[in-house]
Design a protein around this motif. Structure first.
Motif, short mmCIF file in Angstrom:
data_model
loop_
_atom_site.label_atom_id
_atom_site.label_comp_id
_atom_site.label_asym_id
_atom_site.label_seq_id
_atom_site.Cartn_x
_atom_site.Cartn_y
_atom_site.Cartn_z
N ASN B 226 24.31 30.14 -38.87
CA ASN B 226 24.17 29.06 -37.89
C ASN B 226 24.29 29.65 -36.49
OD1 ASN B 226 24.28 26.84 -36.31
ND2 ASN B 226 25.99 25.86 -37.37
N GLU B 227 23.14 29.88 -35.86
CA GLU B 227 23.15 30.59 -34.58
C GLU B 227 23.93 29.85 -33.50
OE1 GLU B 227 20.60 29.43 -36.17
OE2 GLU B 227 19.00 28.65 -34.88
N ARG B 228 24.03 28.51 -33.64
CA ARG B 228 24.76 27.76 -32.60
C ARG B 228 26.24 28.14 -32.59
NH1 ARG B 228 22.12 21.75 -32.27
NH2 ARG B 228 20.00 22.52 -32.00
N GLU B 229 26.74 28.52 -33.77
CA GLU B 229 28.15 28.93 -33.85
C GLU B 229 28.39 30.27 -33.16
OE1 GLU B 229 30.82 27.43 -35.03
OE2 GLU B 229 29.75 25.62 -35.66
N ALA B 230 27.30 30.98 -32.89
CA ALA B 230 27.46 32.28 -32.21
C ALA B 230 27.84 32.09 -30.74
CB ALA B 230 26.18 33.10 -32.32
N ILE B 231 27.52 30.92 -30.20
CA ILE B 231 27.87 30.64 -28.80
C ILE B 231 29.36 30.32 -28.74
CG2 ILE B 231 27.47 29.15 -26.80
CD1 ILE B 231 25.10 30.96 -27.46
N THR B 232 30.13 31.26 -28.23
CA THR B 232 31.58 31.09 -28.25
C THR B 232 32.11 30.35 -27.02
OG1 THR B 232 31.72 33.28 -27.27
CG2 THR B 232 32.05 33.16 -29.63
N ASP B 233 31.32 30.35 -25.96
CA ASP B 233 31.78 29.70 -24.72
C ASP B 233 30.58 29.07 -24.02
OD1 ASP B 233 32.84 28.99 -22.28
OD2 ASP B 233 34.02 30.83 -22.05
N PRO B 234 30.26 27.79 -24.37
CA PRO B 234 29.05 27.16 -23.81
C PRO B 234 29.09 27.07 -22.29
CG PRO B 234 29.93 25.88 -25.65
CD PRO B 234 30.94 26.93 -25.34
N ARG B 235 30.29 26.83 -21.73
CA ARG B 235 30.36 26.72 -20.27
C ARG B 235 30.00 28.07 -19.61
NH1 ARG B 235 35.69 25.21 -16.84
NH2 ARG B 235 36.28 27.26 -17.61
N LEU B 236 30.57 29.15 -20.15
CA LEU B 236 30.27 30.48 -19.62
C LEU B 236 28.79 30.79 -19.79
CD1 LEU B 236 31.19 33.19 -18.44
CD2 LEU B 236 31.70 33.95 -20.76
N LEU B 237 28.23 30.35 -20.92
CA LEU B 237 26.82 30.60 -21.17
C LEU B 237 25.95 30.00 -20.06
CD1 LEU B 237 24.52 31.54 -23.11
CD2 LEU B 237 24.60 29.25 -24.07
N LYS B 238 26.25 28.72 -19.73
CA LYS B 238 25.46 28.04 -18.68
C LYS B 238 25.63 28.76 -17.35
CE LYS B 238 25.87 23.51 -20.79
NZ LYS B 238 26.83 22.42 -20.87
N GLN B 239 26.87 29.11 -17.04
CA GLN B 239 27.12 29.79 -15.76
C GLN B 239 26.40 31.13 -15.70
OE1 GLN B 239 31.37 30.01 -16.08
NE2 GLN B 239 31.71 28.02 -15.08
N ALA B 240 26.51 31.89 -16.80
CA ALA B 240 25.94 33.24 -16.82
C ALA B 240 24.41 33.18 -16.74
CB ALA B 240 26.37 33.97 -18.08
N LEU B 241 23.81 32.24 -17.48
CA LEU B 241 22.35 32.15 -17.45
C LEU B 241 21.86 31.71 -16.08
CD1 LEU B 241 21.41 30.73 -20.98
CD2 LEU B 241 21.41 33.11 -20.17
N THR B 242 22.62 30.82 -15.43
CA THR B 242 22.24 30.38 -14.08
C THR B 242 22.30 31.56 -13.11
OG1 THR B 242 23.23 28.24 -14.57
CG2 THR B 242 22.77 28.70 -12.26
N VAL B 243 23.40 32.31 -13.17
CA VAL B 243 23.54 33.46 -12.26
C VAL B 243 22.46 34.51 -12.56
CG1 VAL B 243 25.03 35.40 -11.62
CG2 VAL B 243 25.99 33.10 -11.81
N MET B 266 25.29 42.81 -6.82
CA MET B 266 26.73 42.71 -6.56
C MET B 266 27.13 41.28 -6.20
SD MET B 266 28.15 45.59 -7.17
CE MET B 266 29.73 45.54 -6.40
N PHE B 267 26.27 40.60 -5.45
CA PHE B 267 26.59 39.21 -5.11
C PHE B 267 26.56 38.35 -6.37
CE2 PHE B 267 25.67 34.89 -3.64
CZ PHE B 267 26.71 34.73 -2.72
N GLY B 268 25.59 38.61 -7.24
CA GLY B 268 25.52 37.88 -8.52
C GLY B 268 26.77 38.13 -9.34
#
Lengths: 148, 447
Positions: B226-243, B266-268
């Motif tokens: 279940n690949e969705r279970e691989a996402i351990t931190d959805p909030r961090l995921l959104k932040q990281a993908l945005t950055v 470096m700013f990212g």
């Protein structure tokens, strides 16, 4: 005070040539966490533990250094794990014992032995320096049993 | 050889600066090849020796350090390290395996493509470190030998990394030294990579097709992931993908924004660190920040520092200029021959030597050919030849690139060692094919 004064002088031991799954059965039956492994002449070879056996059920990708941080996405069932364990039916204790568990010696201080148990979370084999033979085992029960 | 003015103080015992710089550089290079001593230690020792012996003073040495390359590498390492904690790489790897119904051939292709894409947009080493464990898990479930998959991912990471400015350290160095943009690499290198990658994968499938079979039961086990279970931190995921998206946009627009890639990376990194730590307090925040910085490959970064100083020593003492004259003389001053010689020479040397010091040496060497070939703008095909040769050449042997060594190390620890000679047999020919394709591309497009 040294380890010699409080060690368990007659611990349960297993032989390096014993079948692994038989040792697992004994470990479960007698509620041991880990057992010292000796050769035919009573020399210490390593420790076999439930922790190590649990590791056998897991994919190497997760147990190796820098491996997978979690396995929440793996949906293996109890039957799958049973199948994995059956894969070790021919294996011997020597294949999966941890020879890296350093023994203490009868003359080791109790505080040092307590520190080692605290750091490793394991029972410690006590080995005679000159012969390499296992002379006992020290566990939290031996230490705390003398205090309470 | 005439030393460049300004940089060099008197050399110890009145020795010739060019001779001292050359001896130190060659000795360090030789010691790096033996792999007896860590390369960062050697490069820093070499740099220190050049200063102690008077080839450079400290001010001049620091002038030689390309902080744009260092900043870009460090920034991306921090961003990728934090992003990795969210589980996104595992998610994509599992998703891609399931997309092909867990068929072994399909998985080999998909995981290689995923590795190539991640390597193009992120750092090679981190990419393989995150994809390889999932690969091992999948091959374990399919009861397949992981060797073809791991080798394929090594090749894909180096091929993918060739495609962009940020994909591979040689490109970062070339881009920074010459002032090439992210888009320049997209326009000039991505097209040939899009040809090389499918051909490489097709050959690999042909070689290993008989071994790539699995039972339906084994495939079902992978399909149950279940690949969705691989996402351990959805909030961090959104932040990281945005950055990450903002950073990539920044790279694409960096010329228009008049910003160097290091500033953007470096700013990212700083922005992602802020987002990841806003909700943490006190000791937890300190630990988290410490962990994020500790994830960076400091050995590589310090290696770069030492190396830049050593190469600057060669440059200011006139060695590079002399070497460039010799190279031009060997190629008869013919531009086409020079471009092709750089492509093939870089590839063969990068297969056996670390491509980072090689590229660091080649950059000033090529720059000093500008007067011979009609100015800096005329040198562009030489830069593309160097980038293609150095990045793709790394595929030739197990020691050709950092990603190769990282995968080999992981495979060894997991009980599936990749040996030097079998790898050479499988991959050196594939590397030559990729260079032959690049040769045709360079000739047709630029010469």
């Amino acid at each position: 005070m040294t380890v010699a004064t409080i060690l368990n002088p007659a611990p349960y031991t297993v032989n390096a040539d014993d079948h692994l799954l038989e040792v697992v059965r004994i470990t479960l039956e007698k509620r041991f966490r880990s057992l010292p492994v000796v050769d035919g002449e009573g020399r210490y070879r390593g420790m076999v533990s439930l922790h190590g056996i649990l590791g056998l059920l897991l994919p190497t990708a997760a147990t190796v250094d820098h491996g997978l941080a979690d396995l929440a996405f793996v949906a293996d069932t109890l039957d799958d794990l049973k199948e994995v364990l059956q894969g070790f039916v021919e294996h011997r204790v020597s294949d999966h014992m941890d020879p890296g568990v350093k023994p203490v010696h009868p003359e080791t201080s109790i505080v040092e032995a307590t520190l080692l148990m605290f750091r490793t979370g394991e029972n410690l084999p006590v080995v005679d320096r000159s012969t390499g033979r296992l002379v006992g085992l020290i566990s939290p029960w031996e230490v705390l049993g003398k205090l309470v | 050889m005439t030393p460049a003015p300004g940089a060099a103080p008197p050399v110890i015992f009145g020795l010739n600066a060019a001779a001292v710089a050359s001896v130190v550089f060659v000795s360090v290079y030789a010691l790096i090849i033996t792999e007896k001593i860590n390369r960062a230690i050697l490069a820093l020792l070499g740099a220190g020796l050049l200063i102690l012996m008077g080839v450079l003073n400290q001010e001049a040495a620091l002038k030689g350090v390309d902080f744009n390359t260092l900043g870009l590498l460090l920034g991306m390492m921090v961003i990728v390290g934090i992003t990795g904690k969210s589980g996104v790489f595992q998610y994509v790897a599992i998703w891609s395996a399931k997309k092909v119904q867990a068929r072994p051939v399909g998985i080999l292709v998909m995981l290689s493509v995923v590795t190539a894409v991640f390597s193009a947009l992120l750092d090679n080493v981190t990419t393989v470190l995150l994809v390889v464990p999932v690969t091992l898990l999948i091959t374990d479930e399919l009861k397949l030998k992981p060797y073809p998959y791991l080798v394929s991912e090594v090749l894909a990471s180096n091929v993918g990394g060739t495609a962009t400015l940020i994909g591979d350290p040689p490109n970062i160095m070339i881009g920074s030294a010459v002032g090439l943009s992210f888009n320049d690499f997209l326009i000039h290198l991505t097209p040939v990579v899009l040809v090389i990658l499918p051909i490489t994968l097709a050959v690999l499938v042909l070689i290993w097709r008989k071994e790539l079979t699995a039972t339906d039961k084994a495939r079902q086990r992978v399909m149950r992931f279940n690949e969705r279970e691989a996402i351990t931190d959805p909030r961090l995921l959104k932040q990281a993908l945005t950055v990450l998206a903002l950073v990539l946009l920044g790279f694409i627009l960096h010329h228009a924004l008049r910003l160097q890639p290091a500033t953007i990376a470096m700013f990212g990194a700083a922005l992602l660190l802020l987002l990841d730590n806003l909700h943490r307090h006190g000791e937890e925040q300190s630990k988290n920040v410490h962990h994020a910085f500790a994830e960076a490959e400091w050995v590589t970064l310090f290696f770069f520092v030492g190396l830049f100083i050593m190469v600057y020593g060669l440059e200011t003492s006139g060695v590079v200029h002399w070497l460039a004259e010799k190279l031009v003389a060997v190629t008869g001053g013919d531009f086409k021959t020079t471009a092709i010689a750089i492509l093939w020479g870089s590839a063969i040397l990068s297969a056996f030597l670390d491509n980072i010091p090689f590229v660091a040496t080649m950059i000033p060497l090529i720059k000093s050919m500008a007067p011979t070939f009609g100015g800096e703008q005329a040198l562009m095909p030489l830069w593309w030849s160097l980038a293609l040769g150095a990045c793709l050449g790394g595929n030739g042997t197990l020691i050709g690139a950092s990603a190769n060594l990282v995968v080999a190390g992981f495979a060894e620890r997991a009980g599936h060692p990749i040996r030097f000679v079998p790898y050479l047999k499988s991959c050196f020919g594939l590397m030559l094919i990729s260079i032959a394709i690049s040769h045709v591309y360079i000739v047709v497009r630029y010469l």
